[in-house]
Design an enzyme around this catalytic site. Sequence first.
Site, PDB file in Angstrom:
ATOM      1  N   SER A  80      96.133  87.775  40.702  1.00  0.00           N
ATOM      2  CA  SER A  80      96.486  87.472  39.309  1.00  0.00           C
ATOM      3  C   SER A  80      95.635  88.308  38.352  1.00  0.00           C
ATOM      4  O   SER A  80      96.112  88.722  37.290  1.00  0.00           O
ATOM      5  CB  SER A  80      96.350  85.979  39.005  1.00  0.00           C
ATOM      6  OG  SER A  80      95.003  85.579  39.037  1.00  0.00           O
ATOM      7  N   ARG A 127      85.139  90.318  50.373  1.00  0.00           N
ATOM      8  CA  ARG A 127      84.333  90.846  51.467  1.00  0.00           C
ATOM      9  C   ARG A 127      83.085  91.501  50.875  1.00  0.00           C
ATOM     10  O   ARG A 127      83.175  92.196  49.859  1.00  0.00           O
ATOM     11  CB  ARG A 127      85.157  91.879  52.237  1.00  0.00           C
ATOM     12  CG  ARG A 127      84.506  92.398  53.501  1.00  0.00           C
ATOM     13  CD  ARG A 127      85.525  93.172  54.312  1.00  0.00           C
ATOM     14  NE  ARG A 127      86.610  92.294  54.745  1.00  0.00           N
ATOM     15  CZ  ARG A 127      86.554  91.475  55.793  1.00  0.00           C
ATOM     16  NH1 ARG A 127      85.470  91.439  56.540  1.00  0.00           N
ATOM     17  NH2 ARG A 127      87.574  90.700  56.100  1.00  0.00           N
ATOM     18  N   ILE A 128      81.938  91.287  51.527  1.00  0.00           N
ATOM     19  CA  ILE A 128      80.704  91.917  51.040  1.00  0.00           C
ATOM     20  C   ILE A 128      80.755  93.396  51.386  1.00  0.00           C
ATOM     21  O   ILE A 128      81.089  93.778  52.517  1.00  0.00           O
ATOM     22  CB  ILE A 128      79.475  91.233  51.662  1.00  0.00           C
ATOM     23  CG1 ILE A 128      79.413  89.770  51.215  1.00  0.00           C
ATOM     24  CG2 ILE A 128      78.197  91.978  51.273  1.00  0.00           C
ATOM     25  CD1 ILE A 128      78.319  88.956  51.879  1.00  0.00           C
ATOM     26  N   LEU A 129      80.439  94.222  50.410  1.00  0.00           N
ATOM     27  CA  LEU A 129      80.499  95.677  50.607  1.00  0.00           C
ATOM     28  C   LEU A 129      79.138  96.203  51.069  1.00  0.00           C
ATOM     29  O   LEU A 129      78.095  95.613  50.758  1.00  0.00           O
ATOM     30  CB  LEU A 129      80.910  96.340  49.290  1.00  0.00           C
ATOM     31  CG  LEU A 129      82.352  96.000  48.889  1.00  0.00           C
ATOM     32  CD1 LEU A 129      82.554  96.170  47.392  1.00  0.00           C
ATOM     33  CD2 LEU A 129      83.351  96.845  49.668  1.00  0.00           C
ATOM     34  N   HIS A 167      83.409  87.359  38.624  1.00  0.00           N
ATOM     35  CA  HIS A 167      82.938  86.228  39.429  1.00  0.00           C
ATOM     36  C   HIS A 167      83.217  84.935  38.662  1.00  0.00           C
ATOM     37  O   HIS A 167      82.945  84.856  37.459  1.00  0.00           O
ATOM     38  CB  HIS A 167      81.435  86.370  39.694  1.00  0.00           C
ATOM     39  CG  HIS A 167      80.915  85.273  40.559  1.00  0.00           C
ATOM     40  ND1 HIS A 167      81.141  85.222  41.919  1.00  0.00           N
ATOM     41  CD2 HIS A 167      80.204  84.151  40.259  1.00  0.00           C
ATOM     42  CE1 HIS A 167      80.587  84.134  42.416  1.00  0.00           C
ATOM     43  NE2 HIS A 167      80.007  83.465  41.435  1.00  0.00           N
ATOM     44  N   GLU A 184      72.925  93.500  45.591  1.00  0.00           N
ATOM     45  CA  GLU A 184      72.656  92.050  45.621  1.00  0.00           C
ATOM     46  C   GLU A 184      73.937  91.281  45.290  1.00  0.00           C
ATOM     47  O   GLU A 184      74.537  91.502  44.223  1.00  0.00           O
ATOM     48  CB  GLU A 184      71.573  91.693  44.583  1.00  0.00           C
ATOM     49  CG  GLU A 184      71.139  90.251  44.666  1.00  0.00           C
ATOM     50  CD  GLU A 184      70.369  89.793  43.428  1.00  0.00           C
ATOM     51  OE1 GLU A 184      70.292  88.578  43.204  1.00  0.00           O
ATOM     52  OE2 GLU A 184      69.857  90.667  42.694  1.00  0.00           O
ATOM     53  N   LEU A 185      74.368  90.413  46.172  1.00  0.00           N
ATOM     54  CA  LEU A 185      75.637  89.711  46.005  1.00  0.00           C
ATOM     55  C   LEU A 185      75.673  88.953  44.668  1.00  0.00           C
ATOM     56  O   LEU A 185      74.822  88.101  44.409  1.00  0.00           O
ATOM     57  CB  LEU A 185      75.836  88.720  47.171  1.00  0.00           C
ATOM     58  CG  LEU A 185      77.149  87.936  47.151  1.00  0.00           C
ATOM     59  CD1 LEU A 185      78.338  88.860  47.371  1.00  0.00           C
ATOM     60  CD2 LEU A 185      77.125  86.820  48.180  1.00  0.00           C
TER      61      LEU A 185
HETATM   62  C1  GRF Z   1      89.139  84.886  40.987  1.00  0.00           C
HETATM   63  O1  GRF Z   1      88.756  83.591  40.619  1.00  0.00           O
HETATM   64  C2  GRF Z   1      87.933  85.787  41.067  1.00  0.00           C
HETATM   65  O2  GRF Z   1      86.974  85.494  40.126  1.00  0.00           O
HETATM   66  C3  GRF Z   1      87.434  85.467  42.439  1.00  0.00           C
HETATM   67  O3  GRF Z   1      88.587  85.364  43.225  1.00  0.00           O
HETATM   68  C4  GRF Z   1      89.669  84.930  42.402  1.00  0.00           C
HETATM   69  C5  GRF Z   1      90.752  85.939  42.556  1.00  0.00           C
HETATM   70  O4  GRF Z   1      91.927  85.530  41.944  1.00  0.00           O
HETATM   71  N1  GRF Z   1      86.496  86.458  42.885  1.00  0.00           N
HETATM   72  P1  GRF Z   1      93.182  86.517  41.884  1.00  0.00           P
HETATM   73  O5  GRF Z   1      93.415  87.042  43.291  1.00  0.00           O
HETATM   74  O6  GRF Z   1      92.878  87.598  40.915  1.00  0.00           O
HETATM   75  O7  GRF Z   1      94.316  85.630  41.444  1.00  0.00           O
END
Ligand code: GRF
Length: 240
Positions: A28, A106-108, A124, A158-159
Amino acid sequence: MSSPAECEPATPSGRVLRLAVLASGTGSNLGAILDACRSGRIRAQVLVVISDRPGATALGRAQAHGIPTLELPPLSGESRTSHGERLLAALTRFDIDLVVLAGYMRILSAEFVQTLAGRLINIHPSLLPRHKGLHTHRRVLEAGELEHGCTVHFVTAELDGGPPVLQSRVTVLEGDDEARLAARVLEREHVVFPRVIGWIADGRLTCDQGIPRLDGHALGAPLLEDRLLEDSTVGEATPR
Ligand code: GRF
C-alpha cells in the site's frame, strides 16, 4: 495503466528521481508512492519493484502499472551478505538514485546499507526510537501508550536506528485494537513517505555522514508532520 515513463510530470526541471522500491507485502505504501509520482506531486519515478517474497501483492500492484518487478528471495542457506550482493547487482541495472524500503521485512546486510548510505530510506510504524522491530501496534497497546505513529528515516546498519526525518503522530483511541490502530498509522504512512521522497527529488533533503539536512539545515530531531506548514504541494511543505 501507466508505464514508468508516464510517472514523469509534464514539466520536470532537472532529472526525475529514479526509485527502486523493495517490498515484501501488500504494497500500500508503494501504491501511495506511485500515485504521487503519477500525479506529478513528486518528481520521481519507480523503475523497479523487488520483493524477497515471490507472489507478494506489491509485485502485482507494480505490474498493473507496467513497472518491472523482480522476485529475489534468499537462496537456501544463503548469507545475508550474498543476498545483499545479488540485490545490489539487480539494482545496478536500473541506474537508481534512491532505494525505498516500503514494508521490506528482511534485514539487509551491513555492506548493502553502507553501499547505499544516504540513498536508502525506510518507513517504520512507530515513533522511533520507541518500538524498533516488529509488532509495534501491539506493543503500543500493551504498554498503554496514548500516542503512536510512523517514522521515515534514512537506513543505517542498526535496525530501525538510522537518522529519522519525518514523523506523523496518531492518537491511540479508546477501544483500539491492533488492526484499527494499524490502519490509522498506515494512512499517515501514505502521506509522509511520498512527502520525504518529494523532498529528496527536489534536492531539498540529503543525508551525508549520517546527518540529514533539509534546505541546508541539519535535522537534530525528526520533523513532525502535524507541525509542517502545508502548501498545496508536497514539495513546498516547510518546517514551522
Ligand atoms: C507498513 O506498516 C510499514 O511501515 C511496515 O510494513 C507495512 C507495510 O505495509 N514496515 P504495505 O505493504 O506498504 O501495505
